[in-house]
Design a protein around this motif. Sequence first.
Motif, short mmCIF file in Angstrom:
data_model
loop_
_atom_site.label_atom_id
_atom_site.label_comp_id
_atom_site.label_asym_id
_atom_site.label_seq_id
_atom_site.Cartn_x
_atom_site.Cartn_y
_atom_site.Cartn_z
N VAL A 1 -0.09 4.66 -17.27
CA VAL A 1 -0.08 3.56 -18.17
C VAL A 1 1.36 3.05 -18.12
CG1 VAL A 1 0.05 2.67 -20.55
CG2 VAL A 1 -1.73 3.88 -19.74
N ASP A 2 2.38 3.85 -18.29
CA ASP A 2 3.80 3.44 -18.01
C ASP A 2 4.03 2.63 -16.68
OD1 ASP A 2 4.37 3.91 -20.58
OD2 ASP A 2 5.32 5.96 -19.90
N PHE A 3 3.56 3.24 -15.63
CA PHE A 3 3.69 2.96 -14.09
C PHE A 3 2.98 1.24 -14.36
CE2 PHE A 3 1.41 2.92 -9.92
CZ PHE A 3 2.43 2.07 -9.36
N ALA A 4 1.60 1.27 -14.76
CA ALA A 4 0.81 -0.05 -14.78
C ALA A 4 1.39 -0.98 -15.66
CB ALA A 4 -0.61 0.31 -15.48
N LEU A 5 2.15 -0.90 -16.71
CA LEU A 5 2.78 -1.96 -17.51
C LEU A 5 4.12 -2.24 -16.85
CD1 LEU A 5 2.40 -0.15 -21.13
CD2 LEU A 5 1.17 -2.27 -20.13
N ALA A 6 4.65 -1.59 -16.02
CA ALA A 6 5.91 -2.14 -15.14
C ALA A 6 5.48 -2.58 -13.89
CB ALA A 6 6.59 -0.69 -14.80
N ARG A 7 4.44 -2.15 -13.13
CA ARG A 7 3.92 -2.66 -12.05
C ARG A 7 2.39 -2.87 -12.04
NH1 ARG A 7 8.40 -4.31 -11.46
NH2 ARG A 7 9.87 -3.04 -10.41
N PRO A 8 1.82 -3.88 -12.57
CA PRO A 8 0.51 -4.02 -12.76
C PRO A 8 -0.30 -4.38 -11.57
CG PRO A 8 1.61 -6.16 -13.80
CD PRO A 8 2.63 -4.73 -13.42
N GLY A 9 0.58 -5.11 -10.73
CA GLY A 9 -0.17 -5.46 -9.53
C GLY A 9 -0.42 -4.29 -8.47
N LEU A 10 0.36 -3.14 -8.65
CA LEU A 10 -0.01 -2.01 -7.81
C LEU A 10 -1.07 -1.27 -8.29
CD1 LEU A 10 3.79 -1.08 -7.08
CD2 LEU A 10 2.14 -1.85 -5.62
N VAL B 1 1.00 -1.29 0.14
CA VAL B 1 0.05 0.00 0.02
C VAL B 1 0.86 1.22 -0.03
CG1 VAL B 1 -1.67 1.21 1.52
CG2 VAL B 1 -2.02 -1.14 1.38
N GLU B 2 1.94 1.10 0.75
CA GLU B 2 2.73 2.31 0.82
C GLU B 2 3.38 2.73 -0.40
OE1 GLU B 2 4.80 5.79 1.73
OE2 GLU B 2 3.29 4.91 3.03
N LEU B 3 3.83 1.68 -1.00
CA LEU B 3 4.60 1.73 -2.31
C LEU B 3 3.74 2.28 -3.61
CD1 LEU B 3 6.94 1.46 -4.21
CD2 LEU B 3 6.47 -0.78 -4.65
N GLY B 4 2.33 1.81 -3.29
CA GLY B 4 1.25 2.19 -4.35
C GLY B 4 1.05 3.62 -4.27
N ARG B 5 0.96 4.18 -2.91
CA ARG B 5 0.56 5.50 -2.45
C ARG B 5 1.77 6.28 -3.04
NH1 ARG B 5 -1.18 4.79 2.69
NH2 ARG B 5 0.96 4.76 3.43
N ALA B 6 3.01 5.96 -2.94
CA ALA B 6 4.10 6.86 -3.26
C ALA B 6 4.17 6.97 -4.58
CB ALA B 6 5.44 6.17 -2.51
N ARG B 7 4.21 6.00 -5.14
CA ARG B 7 3.89 6.08 -6.69
C ARG B 7 2.88 6.72 -7.43
NH1 ARG B 7 8.34 4.91 -5.83
NH2 ARG B 7 9.39 2.98 -6.57
#
Length: 203
Positions: free
Chosen positions: A92-101, A60-66
């Motif tokens: 989109v760039d974030f999602a393609l790199a980290r789809p789980g977040l 959650v913290e990583l998702g919040r930070a990004r």
Amino acid sequence: MARSLRLQVDEQILDRAAGLFARHGFAHTSLKALADAVGLSKPGLLHHYPSKEALFEAAVELGRARSAQVLERSERLPLGVERDRRAVELLVDFALARPGLIALASRAISTLGADSDIDPRDQGLDGIDRLVFAIFGVDHSTEDTERLVRVVGMLSALAVLSLAANHGDVNAVWRPHIITTCLDALGHRGPGRSPSDLSQVEA
């Protein structure tokens, strides 16, 4: 160099864990399933994170930070089409790199107003929902229902498409089409615009 590698490994672990939490919720995600998903034994996973709660909180913290980083970079532009486009490209760039977040952020949106028997960890997810809404200049209490629905629809499409792209290893091919689809959801696709018109990211 070792610290950079450790951070990358941690992000990969948290992203895979976030995808499971997004799919099943905190209460129905077992430590064994999490360990299997990240390719570690249970003791190996607990070496990185002492409990399921600690793993969830770190994701959650990583998702919040990004999300905060995307907000910071997007709010340099005034609300409007260009800001929406910039925010979508970044997401989109974030999602393609980290789809789980991104899937976890989408769950944060989908649990708004949920029944009280939902695990409190799945309700709101500690402000990720507010950050994502802020990127697009709305909140869940807005009177602009159409805009709210469009933002929720855009995030849902982004979560599904980024997961599908990662499973098929087609990130580069799908990226411009995902951007177009997300902008479509926000109501910004003009007549005659082709997906390639949206493929250039600002430097």
